[in-house]
Design a protein around this motif. Structure first.
Motif, PDB file in Angstrom:
ATOM      1  N   THR A   1       2.529  11.694 -10.184  1.00  0.00           N
ATOM      2  CA  THR A   1       1.612  12.799 -10.450  1.00  0.00           C
ATOM      3  C   THR A   1       2.278  14.138 -10.141  1.00  0.00           C
ATOM      4  O   THR A   1       2.161  15.096 -10.918  1.00  0.00           O
ATOM      5  CB  THR A   1       0.319  12.639  -9.632  1.00  0.00           C
ATOM      6  OG1 THR A   1      -0.259  11.387  -9.949  1.00  0.00           O
ATOM      7  CG2 THR A   1      -0.663  13.741  -9.943  1.00  0.00           C
TER       8      THR A   1
ATOM      9  N   GLY B   1       1.953   6.858 -13.173  1.00  0.00           N
ATOM     10  CA  GLY B   1       1.655   6.326 -11.849  1.00  0.00           C
ATOM     11  C   GLY B   1       0.790   5.083 -11.901  1.00  0.00           C
ATOM     12  O   GLY B   1       1.036   4.111 -11.187  1.00  0.00           O
TER      13      GLY B   1
ATOM     14  N   THR C   1       1.974   1.388 -10.820  1.00  0.00           N
ATOM     15  CA  THR C   1       1.183   0.694  -9.805  1.00  0.00           C
ATOM     16  C   THR C   1       0.753  -0.687 -10.299  1.00  0.00           C
ATOM     17  O   THR C   1       0.851  -1.675  -9.564  1.00  0.00           O
ATOM     18  CB  THR C   1      -0.050   1.531  -9.433  1.00  0.00           C
ATOM     19  OG1 THR C   1       0.390   2.772  -8.882  1.00  0.00           O
ATOM     20  CG2 THR C   1      -0.916   0.815  -8.434  1.00  0.00           C
TER      21      THR C   1
ATOM     22  N   MET D   1       0.824  -1.213   0.000  1.00  0.00           N
ATOM     23  CA  MET D   1       0.000   0.000   0.000  1.00  0.00           C
ATOM     24  C   MET D   1       0.856   1.261   0.000  1.00  0.00           C
ATOM     25  O   MET D   1       0.533   2.246  -0.664  1.00  0.00           O
ATOM     26  CB  MET D   1      -0.945   0.003   1.203  1.00  0.00           C
ATOM     27  CG  MET D   1      -1.972  -1.114   1.154  1.00  0.00           C
ATOM     28  SD  MET D   1      -2.836  -1.245  -0.412  1.00  0.00           S
ATOM     29  CE  MET D   1      -3.913   0.134  -0.309  1.00  0.00           C
ATOM     30  N   SER D   2       1.964   1.253   0.724  1.00  0.00           N
ATOM     31  CA  SER D   2       2.830   2.437   0.716  1.00  0.00           C
ATOM     32  C   SER D   2       3.529   2.594  -0.634  1.00  0.00           C
ATOM     33  O   SER D   2       3.734   3.715  -1.099  1.00  0.00           O
ATOM     34  CB  SER D   2       3.848   2.368   1.851  1.00  0.00           C
ATOM     35  OG  SER D   2       4.724   1.283   1.672  1.00  0.00           O
TER      36      SER D   2
ATOM     37  N   ILE E   1       2.222   1.675  -3.556  1.00  0.00           N
ATOM     38  CA  ILE E   1       1.190   2.169  -4.465  1.00  0.00           C
ATOM     39  C   ILE E   1       0.971   3.658  -4.256  1.00  0.00           C
ATOM     40  O   ILE E   1       0.931   4.437  -5.218  1.00  0.00           O
ATOM     41  CB  ILE E   1      -0.128   1.386  -4.257  1.00  0.00           C
ATOM     42  CG1 ILE E   1       0.020  -0.028  -4.795  1.00  0.00           C
ATOM     43  CG2 ILE E   1      -1.296   2.091  -4.928  1.00  0.00           C
ATOM     44  CD1 ILE E   1      -1.138  -0.932  -4.455  1.00  0.00           C
ATOM     45  N   THR E   2       0.859   4.067  -3.006  1.00  0.00           N
ATOM     46  CA  THR E   2       0.627   5.479  -2.706  1.00  0.00           C
ATOM     47  C   THR E   2       1.782   6.347  -3.175  1.00  0.00           C
ATOM     48  O   THR E   2       1.574   7.389  -3.804  1.00  0.00           O
ATOM     49  CB  THR E   2       0.405   5.667  -1.194  1.00  0.00           C
ATOM     50  OG1 THR E   2      -0.679   4.835  -0.777  1.00  0.00           O
ATOM     51  CG2 THR E   2       0.112   7.104  -0.857  1.00  0.00           C
ATOM     52  N   SER E   3       3.003   5.929  -2.881  1.00  0.00           N
ATOM     53  CA  SER E   3       4.150   6.749  -3.267  1.00  0.00           C
ATOM     54  C   SER E   3       4.313   6.821  -4.781  1.00  0.00           C
ATOM     55  O   SER E   3       4.692   7.857  -5.325  1.00  0.00           O
ATOM     56  CB  SER E   3       5.425   6.220  -2.615  1.00  0.00           C
ATOM     57  OG  SER E   3       5.727   4.930  -3.080  1.00  0.00           O
ATOM     58  N   GLN E   4       3.999   5.751  -5.482  1.00  0.00           N
ATOM     59  CA  GLN E   4       4.108   5.779  -6.937  1.00  0.00           C
ATOM     60  C   GLN E   4       3.060   6.683  -7.560  1.00  0.00           C
ATOM     61  O   GLN E   4       3.376   7.480  -8.452  1.00  0.00           O
ATOM     62  CB  GLN E   4       3.988   4.372  -7.513  1.00  0.00           C
ATOM     63  CG  GLN E   4       5.200   3.530  -7.280  1.00  0.00           C
ATOM     64  CD  GLN E   4       4.994   2.095  -7.690  1.00  0.00           C
ATOM     65  OE1 GLN E   4       3.876   1.660  -7.933  1.00  0.00           O
ATOM     66  NE2 GLN E   4       6.080   1.356  -7.753  1.00  0.00           N
ATOM     67  N   LEU E   5       1.833   6.577  -7.102  1.00  0.00           N
ATOM     68  CA  LEU E   5       0.779   7.419  -7.662  1.00  0.00           C
ATOM     69  C   LEU E   5       1.027   8.896  -7.366  1.00  0.00           C
ATOM     70  O   LEU E   5       0.952   9.748  -8.252  1.00  0.00           O
ATOM     71  CB  LEU E   5      -0.586   6.998  -7.131  1.00  0.00           C
ATOM     72  CG  LEU E   5      -1.190   5.745  -7.735  1.00  0.00           C
ATOM     73  CD1 LEU E   5      -2.481   5.377  -7.014  1.00  0.00           C
ATOM     74  CD2 LEU E   5      -1.463   5.945  -9.200  1.00  0.00           C
ATOM     75  N   VAL E   6       1.329   9.202  -6.120  1.00  0.00           N
ATOM     76  CA  VAL E   6       1.541  10.599  -5.737  1.00  0.00           C
ATOM     77  C   VAL E   6       2.825  11.149  -6.347  1.00  0.00           C
ATOM     78  O   VAL E   6       2.849  12.258  -6.872  1.00  0.00           O
ATOM     79  CB  VAL E   6       1.548  10.739  -4.196  1.00  0.00           C
ATOM     80  CG1 VAL E   6       1.981  12.116  -3.770  1.00  0.00           C
ATOM     81  CG2 VAL E   6       0.186  10.413  -3.635  1.00  0.00           C
TER      82      VAL E   6
END
Length: 72
Positions: free
Chosen positions: A26, A58, A62, A15-16, A18-23
């Motif tokens: 972007t 992102g 992900t 989950m971390s 995924i979050t770091s890649q998306l944010v």
């Protein structure tokens, strides 16, 4: 993935990631597009292009991470 192989720390790591890649992707696209707009004096066009490219990168990163996670 087997039921016995599920660990909460692996889920937290996924989950971390995924979050770091998306944010991260972007934000890089957003600030890159903003910088290009300032250099070329073409206000919102490169900001929008950078944002869309960052979101696409992102999502691609992900999907690649999730696919690799579930292959193990």
């Amino acid at each position: 993935m087997k039921k016995n192989d599920r660990h909460p720390f692996r889920a937290i790591g996924l989950m971390s990631a995924i979050t770091s890649q998306l944010v991260g992707c972007t934000l890089v696209g957003l600030f890159g597009g903003r910088w290009a707009d300032r250099q070329l004096d073409s206000e919102p066009i490169f900001l929008i292009i950078g944002l869309l490219l960052g979101l696409a990168a992102g999502v691609f990163a992900t999907l690649k991470t999730v696919r690799r996670f579930f292959e193990e």
